[in-house]
Design an enzyme around this catalytic site. Structure first.
Site, PDB file in Angstrom:
ATOM      1  N   GLU A 152      -2.549   5.191   7.298  1.00  0.00           N
ATOM      2  CA  GLU A 152      -3.352   3.988   7.042  1.00  0.00           C
ATOM      3  C   GLU A 152      -2.968   2.878   8.018  1.00  0.00           C
ATOM      4  OE1 GLU A 152      -4.184   4.643   2.268  1.00  0.00           O
ATOM      5  OE2 GLU A 152      -2.534   3.377   2.882  1.00  0.00           O
ATOM      6  N   LYS A 191       0.842  -1.189   0.000  1.00  0.00           N
ATOM      7  CA  LYS A 191       0.000   0.000   0.000  1.00  0.00           C
ATOM      8  C   LYS A 191       0.879   1.242   0.000  1.00  0.00           C
ATOM      9  CE  LYS A 191      -3.422   0.311   2.738  1.00  0.00           C
ATOM     10  NZ  LYS A 191      -4.041   1.019   1.600  1.00  0.00           N
ATOM     11  N   GLY A 227      -1.018   6.060  -2.846  1.00  0.00           N
ATOM     12  CA  GLY A 227      -1.560   7.407  -2.626  1.00  0.00           C
ATOM     13  C   GLY A 227      -0.814   8.167  -1.539  1.00  0.00           C
TER      14      GLY A 227
HETATM   15  C1  5RP Z   1      -3.043   4.895  -0.592  1.00  0.00           C
HETATM   16  C2  5RP Z   1      -3.236   3.429  -0.758  1.00  0.00           C
HETATM   17  C3  5RP Z   1      -4.361   2.984  -1.617  1.00  0.00           C
HETATM   18  O1  5RP Z   1      -5.164   2.142  -0.876  1.00  0.00           O
HETATM   19  C4  5RP Z   1      -3.812   2.256  -2.805  1.00  0.00           C
HETATM   20  O2  5RP Z   1      -2.894   3.102  -3.479  1.00  0.00           O
HETATM   21  C5  5RP Z   1      -4.929   1.825  -3.757  1.00  0.00           C
HETATM   22  O3  5RP Z   1      -5.486   2.953  -4.349  1.00  0.00           O
HETATM   23  P1  5RP Z   1      -6.626   2.876  -5.443  1.00  0.00           P
HETATM   24  O4  5RP Z   1      -7.861   2.383  -4.745  1.00  0.00           O
HETATM   25  O5  5RP Z   1      -6.744   4.287  -5.941  1.00  0.00           O
HETATM   26  O6  5RP Z   1      -6.155   1.926  -6.517  1.00  0.00           O
HETATM   27  O7  5RP Z   1      -2.521   2.623  -0.228  1.00  0.00           O
HETATM   28  O8  5RP Z   1      -1.893   5.192   0.131  1.00  0.00           O
END
Ligand code: 5RP
Length: 225
Positions: free
Chosen positions: A110, A101, A104
């Site tokens: 998280e 993860k 984002g």
């Molecule tokens: C953010 C994350 C998100 O959960 C991961 O990037 C998945 O994102 P998306 O649902 O836009 O594919 O870890 O830090």
């Protein structure tokens, strides 16, 4: 076979996650485009049932803004001692529920909110399911002065690492993205990298792995537990 866009698959699992939220609960909310669909589904549910949830604990400024815009009360994580459920997406998930993860850049908050929860429900479209973690470049949140040192550390492990351009995390740090890794033992890997000076959080979620994964497929939602 019906064809569905990735966006439609995300909507499907975002809605399905509602079934895991107890009536009147304070829900832990992750970050990303799939979680945005979950937040939208929460907003819809609240229209017909204003007591559906009593609030949320959010893992990012982005999710907080979306929740607040829908009239959902966001509480600081310090105000709760536990959460029944945490809903979040993933960049990769394997069959054991281990995840990468941080795509984002919200991985640290998280992990903090996930750690409060009894159950982690991962919502993802089927493209995220992998046999071995590591194809998606691994995000690592790092204190800026340690970035070059951490990059050299990953190069010694055979990875190629670089600072994500133009990104500062909600905690004022940088993200180092590492490609070329094959993460065969996620729990050991997470524990090891977390020891490196300057590493705030590594984007492997093993200690806080998913309890359940709702995977969006053209045939519907598949539940991996
Ligand atoms: C953010 C994350 C998100 O959960 C991961 O990037 C998945 O994102 P998306 O649902 O836009 O594919 O870890 O830090």
């Amino acid at each position: 076979m019906t064809t569905m866009t990735q966006d439609e698959l995300k909507t499907l699992v975002g809605r399905a996650a509602l079934d895991y939220v107890p009536q009147g609960a304070i829900v832990g909310v992750g970050t990303g485009s799939t979680v945005d669909k979950f937040i939208d589904a929460l907003g819809e549910a609240l229209k017909s049932d204003p007591g559906r949830i009593s609030g949320a604990v959010s893992s990012s400024v982005r999710s907080t803004e979306r929740l607040t815009a829908l009239g959902i009360k966001v509480q600081p994580s310090e105000s709760v001692t536990s959460l029944g459920v945490y809903i979040d997406g993933a960049d990769e998930i394997d069959h054991a529920g281990f995840m990468i993860k941080g795509g984002g850049a919200a991985l640290t908050r998280e992990k903090i909110v996930a750690d409060l929860a009894e159950k982690f429900v991962c919502i993802a479209d089927e493209s995220k399911l992998v046999l071995v973690l590591g194809k998606f470049p691994l995000p690592v949140e790092v204190i800026p002065m340690a970035a070059a040192q951490v990059i050299r550390g990953f190069e010694k492990l055979g990875g190629q690492a670089k600072v994500r351009e133009g990104v500062t995390t909600d905690n004022g740090n940088v993200i180092v993205d590492v490609s070329g890794l094959n993460i065969e033992s996620p729990a050991r890997f997470e524990a090891d990298i977390n020891q490196w000076p300057g590493v705030v959080t590594v984007g492997v979620f093993a200690r806080n792995k998913a309890s359940v994964c709702l995977l969006g497929t053209p045939e519907g939602v598949k539940t991996l537990a």
